[in-house]
Motif scaffolding. Structure first.
Motif, mmCIF file in Angstrom:
data_model
loop_
_atom_site.group_PDB
_atom_site.id
_atom_site.type_symbol
_atom_site.label_atom_id
_atom_site.label_comp_id
_atom_site.label_asym_id
_atom_site.label_seq_id
_atom_site.Cartn_x
_atom_site.Cartn_y
_atom_site.Cartn_z
ATOM 1 N N VAL B 191 50.933 40.704 31.428
ATOM 2 C CA VAL B 191 52.290 40.821 30.886
ATOM 3 C C VAL B 191 53.217 40.005 31.789
ATOM 4 C CG1 VAL B 191 54.180 42.398 30.345
ATOM 5 C CG2 VAL B 191 51.785 43.142 30.058
ATOM 6 N N ARG B 192 53.857 38.983 31.189
ATOM 7 C CA ARG B 192 54.798 38.177 31.978
ATOM 8 C C ARG B 192 56.199 38.767 31.844
ATOM 9 N NH1 ARG B 192 52.818 33.040 33.199
ATOM 10 N NH2 ARG B 192 50.777 32.643 32.267
ATOM 11 N N ASP B 193 56.852 38.942 32.974
ATOM 12 C CA ASP B 193 58.202 39.496 32.984
ATOM 13 C C ASP B 193 58.993 38.580 33.905
ATOM 14 O OD1 ASP B 193 60.529 40.929 33.246
ATOM 15 O OD2 ASP B 193 59.625 42.593 34.373
ATOM 16 N N GLY B 194 59.426 37.460 33.340
ATOM 17 C CA GLY B 194 60.021 36.432 34.183
ATOM 18 C C GLY B 194 58.945 35.911 35.121
ATOM 19 N N ALA B 195 59.240 35.882 36.407
ATOM 20 C CA ALA B 195 58.258 35.402 37.375
ATOM 21 C C ALA B 195 57.260 36.498 37.742
ATOM 22 C CB ALA B 195 58.976 34.906 38.634
ATOM 23 N N ARG B 196 57.559 37.719 37.394
ATOM 24 C CA ARG B 196 56.658 38.825 37.737
ATOM 25 C C ARG B 196 55.513 38.895 36.734
ATOM 26 N NH1 ARG B 196 60.339 44.013 39.323
ATOM 27 N NH2 ARG B 196 61.148 43.832 37.198
ATOM 28 N N LEU B 197 54.333 39.094 37.273
ATOM 29 C CA LEU B 197 53.161 39.214 36.414
ATOM 30 C C LEU B 197 52.626 40.633 36.545
ATOM 31 C CD1 LEU B 197 51.412 35.871 37.430
ATOM 32 C CD2 LEU B 197 52.891 36.292 35.436
ATOM 33 N N ARG B 198 52.514 41.299 35.404
ATOM 34 C CA ARG B 198 51.910 42.630 35.440
ATOM 35 C C ARG B 198 50.553 42.596 34.763
ATOM 36 N NH1 ARG B 198 57.192 44.086 35.071
ATOM 37 N NH2 ARG B 198 57.252 44.317 32.822
ATOM 38 N N VAL B 199 49.635 43.385 35.282
ATOM 39 C CA VAL B 199 48.315 43.491 34.665
ATOM 40 C C VAL B 199 48.159 44.911 34.132
ATOM 41 C CG1 VAL B 199 45.817 43.363 35.032
ATOM 42 C CG2 VAL B 199 47.345 41.764 36.224
ATOM 43 N N LYS B 200 47.828 44.990 32.851
ATOM 44 C CA LYS B 200 47.428 46.282 32.299
ATOM 45 C C LYS B 200 45.910 46.245 32.238
ATOM 46 C CE LYS B 200 50.459 48.115 29.260
ATOM 47 N NZ LYS B 200 51.425 48.225 28.104
ATOM 48 N N ALA B 201 45.299 46.954 33.116
ATOM 49 C CA ALA B 201 43.840 46.862 33.240
ATOM 50 C C ALA B 201 43.149 47.855 32.310
ATOM 51 C CB ALA B 201 43.431 47.091 34.684
ATOM 52 N N ASN B 202 41.844 47.826 32.344
ATOM 53 C CA ASN B 202 41.089 48.681 31.426
ATOM 54 C C ASN B 202 41.138 50.149 31.849
ATOM 55 O OD1 ASN B 202 38.914 47.255 33.383
ATOM 56 N ND2 ASN B 202 38.232 49.341 32.961
ATOM 57 N N ASP B 203 40.897 51.009 30.885
ATOM 58 C CA ASP B 203 40.747 52.434 31.153
ATOM 59 C C ASP B 203 39.521 52.639 32.042
ATOM 60 O OD1 ASP B 203 41.620 55.107 30.691
ATOM 61 O OD2 ASP B 203 40.001 55.394 29.246
ATOM 62 N N ASN B 204 39.621 53.608 32.929
ATOM 63 C CA ASN B 204 38.531 53.915 33.862
ATOM 64 C C ASN B 204 38.226 52.790 34.849
ATOM 65 O OD1 ASN B 204 38.169 56.563 33.012
ATOM 66 N ND2 ASN B 204 36.848 55.929 31.321
ATOM 67 N N LEU B 205 39.247 52.055 35.183
ATOM 68 C CA LEU B 205 39.162 51.107 36.294
ATOM 69 C C LEU B 205 38.860 51.889 37.570
ATOM 70 C CD1 LEU B 205 40.004 48.012 36.907
ATOM 71 C CD2 LEU B 205 42.081 49.029 37.853
ATOM 72 N N CYS B 206 38.133 51.258 38.468
ATOM 73 C CA CYS B 206 37.685 51.977 39.662
ATOM 74 C C CYS B 206 38.204 51.318 40.948
ATOM 75 C CB CYS B 206 36.160 52.021 39.656
ATOM 76 S SG CYS B 206 35.443 52.835 41.073
ATOM 77 N N LEU B 207 38.696 52.139 41.851
ATOM 78 C CA LEU B 207 39.158 51.681 43.165
ATOM 79 C C LEU B 207 38.352 52.368 44.254
ATOM 80 C CD1 LEU B 207 41.253 50.498 45.257
ATOM 81 C CD2 LEU B 207 42.570 52.584 44.897
ATOM 82 N N ILE B 208 37.890 51.598 45.222
ATOM 83 C CA ILE B 208 37.293 52.199 46.405
ATOM 84 C C ILE B 208 37.980 51.670 47.656
ATOM 85 C CG2 ILE B 208 35.408 50.483 46.438
ATOM 86 C CD1 ILE B 208 33.654 52.695 47.778
ATOM 87 N N ARG B 209 38.252 52.582 48.580
ATOM 88 C CA ARG B 209 38.629 52.231 49.939
ATOM 89 C C ARG B 209 37.561 52.845 50.833
ATOM 90 N NH1 ARG B 209 44.145 53.334 53.609
ATOM 91 N NH2 ARG B 209 43.037 53.250 55.593
ATOM 92 N N SER B 210 36.867 52.012 51.558
ATOM 93 C CA SER B 210 35.710 52.472 52.324
ATOM 94 C C SER B 210 35.888 52.034 53.769
ATOM 95 C CB SER B 210 34.454 51.847 51.705
ATOM 96 O OG SER B 210 33.316 52.241 52.417
ATOM 97 N N GLY B 211 36.092 53.001 54.670
ATOM 98 C CA GLY B 211 36.551 52.665 56.008
ATOM 99 C C GLY B 211 35.567 52.918 57.131
ATOM 100 N N GLN B 212 35.802 52.185 58.209
ATOM 101 C CA GLN B 212 34.988 52.256 59.424
ATOM 102 C C GLN B 212 35.934 52.386 60.623
ATOM 103 O OE1 GLN B 212 34.988 49.130 57.504
ATOM 104 N NE2 GLN B 212 33.687 50.152 56.002
ATOM 105 N N ASP B 213 35.586 53.248 61.545
ATOM 106 C CA ASP B 213 36.395 53.449 62.746
ATOM 107 C C ASP B 213 35.434 53.484 63.925
ATOM 108 O OD1 ASP B 213 37.790 54.470 64.912
ATOM 109 O OD2 ASP B 213 38.691 56.148 63.807
ATOM 110 N N TRP B 214 35.427 52.396 64.699
ATOM 111 C CA TRP B 214 34.498 52.322 65.830
ATOM 112 C C TRP B 214 35.222 52.508 67.174
ATOM 113 C CZ3 TRP B 214 36.250 48.350 62.882
ATOM 114 C CH2 TRP B 214 36.825 47.239 63.522
#
Lengths: 346, 346
Positions: B191-214
């Protein structure tokens, strides 16, 4: 691409498979296809066990069972393999396959009497038989053209199947997984019948025969298999042989297939008895040696693709309690399914 | 041992978990526990992007967003991290967490206007927000005492949970997996909104943040992590960054966490956007680099046991279409979820 579950064994699911319908495996694999009329197969392991040099009684027993296999109602296919177990005993196992239980039943009684009916000097003998319905059984092959084990008696091979190359594929290929967890039930019992020891094992006991054939490999591929892959495989097989019981592996045999003249071929297979399919899954997924094997195999098959000459296959059965038969005569107390019951005192 | 799914989110299952009820993981792990009144969390990634030396506009933007985080209705926790992407741009991402959507909504509109409402000289900016219901979200920690990411805003940590250390544990820890396959639905749209670009992604999109602390590791453990484990992890992260799209990974950022003074800490995390949980599962299970990571981690944690000082954690969300917000201003066309839509022409 087709399902590993043949159309006539598809049922209304109460349990989902582990991958979405649009899953695409990264390389092809194939399964054995029986004629739809085949409702049950039989896999019968006849073992002879001894320590040290081969006794005459062992040679004689092997000749006798081979002759019986060739007789009326004998198996459609059999092979023979050798390994040395954790107690230092040599074991030669002749494995025979039928796709007709009636023929097996007609054949079996005298063969059994001959094999475990009377002790022979210097050898132990055992019989391990499963006769699973085809709903309780699956196979997998990395290539076409050379069926092994139970697949030799099948009608042929499938095209590319979907349910492989992911953890859980083994379960998803077994038709009964559509409706059952296949959880183990009951407790293994030892039945003494004179000197013969029978084991009545738990419901949903699991058997795997997982084979390797490097006879066609050449040059760098052979080096890769024998140098990098086989030692990792052996390490995993040794772990299961020596320490498997704690994780539900009652017995593991890393067998070398023998040719018709009794000499080793360039084929091997691991054969193991598990309390449950779940126990086998957990080992395969989390034990460092098998994770390494899987990683190596994924890489090997993905990289070499159709040019790979190494052939891999397996067959897995989850047997109901009434589809099993285990009988041991004069074997050491940690032989096969004897490990599933209380230690046998002499 | 307890289930990763808290009692108040247990429902009548139409889908089974992957392990039997008597499954015992080989080492302990823990999950974040929210107060039962928390029905939804918010995780908001504010990125600033530039090439070469840090422009004044970037420094200014980072100071401004930090100030906004500290203001009324700001997040209960936030952190900041840095990475250089495949196009050679530096990206500094400030991640903020709320457990109250109303407060986030009250806070967000002016922050958004400030962040992506007008272009600043020499920088791009982006906002990536998920606001999942707690049924669509899970966490996992290898040890107690130092929560990270969304877990910092939780009420506390669980005891040992059952659903981990097997392939499929991630899915089984997400409460919605009791009744849903969580298959992706719909197609990503730009979706273009002037210079801003928005993404409408698919349903059940998946995000992972997987961290390490040494930061707590010493001597041989530190050497093992930095010498043997981290390079394998980096290889996997690089693969996803450069070649992930073909397997459903839209973006992968291997981030180095920054301290309050902007210098790198001894913490990192991989953050990636996936078309589906299934796509993430397939990569984790079959890509040689991740199989190696998993094998190394299993061995490491099983061997060192409670004495391991390396801390690992992750958080995974499967977001419904209406739980997502993606907005990019003046970023290069392969930034974040822009890769999910047609190439953006200038």
């Amino acid at each position: 691409m087709e399902s590993a579950i043949p159309p006539h064994l598809e049922t209304k699911r109460s349990r989902h498979k582990r991958v979405p319908d649009d899953y695409q495996p990264p390389y092809p694999s194939f399964v054995a296809r029986y004629k739809p009329a085949v409702s049950r197969v039989v896999m019968a392991y006849f073992g002879v066990q001894y320590r040290g040099a081969t006794p005459a009684a062992a040679t004689d027993a092997l000749a006798r069972i081979a002759k019986r296999f060739a007789a009326a109602d004998g198996p459609a296919h059999w092979d023979r393999a050798h390994y040395v177990d954790h107690a230092g005993f040599a074991n030669v196992v002749s494995v025979a396959y039928w796709d007709d239980v009636a023929r097996f039943d007609a054949w079996f009684a005298p063969a059994r009497d001959d094999w475990t009916g009377k002790a022979d000097e210097g050898i132990g003998t055992f019989i391990e038989v499963l006769r699973p319905s085809v709903e309780r059984h699956e196979t997998l092959f990395s290539s076409l053209g050379r069926p092994e084990g139970v697949a030799v008696i099948a009608d042929g091979m499938s095209g590319d199947v979907q349910e492989h190359a992911y953890w859980g594929g083994m379960r998803d290929r077994i038709p009964l997984s559509q409706t059952s967890e296949m959880a183990p039930g009951g407790k293994a019992e030892l039945v003494r019948d004179g000197a013969r020891l029978r084991v009545k094992a738990n419901d949903n006991l699991c058997l795997i025969r997982s084979g390797q054939d490097w006879s066609d490999t050449e040059a760098s591929e052979r080096e890769l298999y024998l140098g990098d892959v086989e030692p990792v495989l052996r390490e995993g097989m040794d772990f299961l042989r020596d320490d498997g019981v704690a994780i539900g592996c009652y017995a593991n045999r890393y067998m070398r297939v023998l040719g018709a003249d009794g000499t080793p071929t360039e084929k091997s297979y691991g054969q193991s008895w598990w309390k449950s399919l779940a126990a086998l899954e957990r080992w395969a997924e989390s034990h460092p040696t098998h994770v390494k094997i899987f990683g190596a195999a994924m890489k090997y098959l993905s990289t070499l693709g159709p040019s790979a000459k190494l052939r891999l296959y397996h067959e897995v059965t989850v047997a109901a309690a009434d589809e099993q038969f285990f009988e041991y005569l004069n074997c050491h107390p940690k032989t096969g399914m004897l490990t599933a019951v209380e230690t046998v005192s002499a």
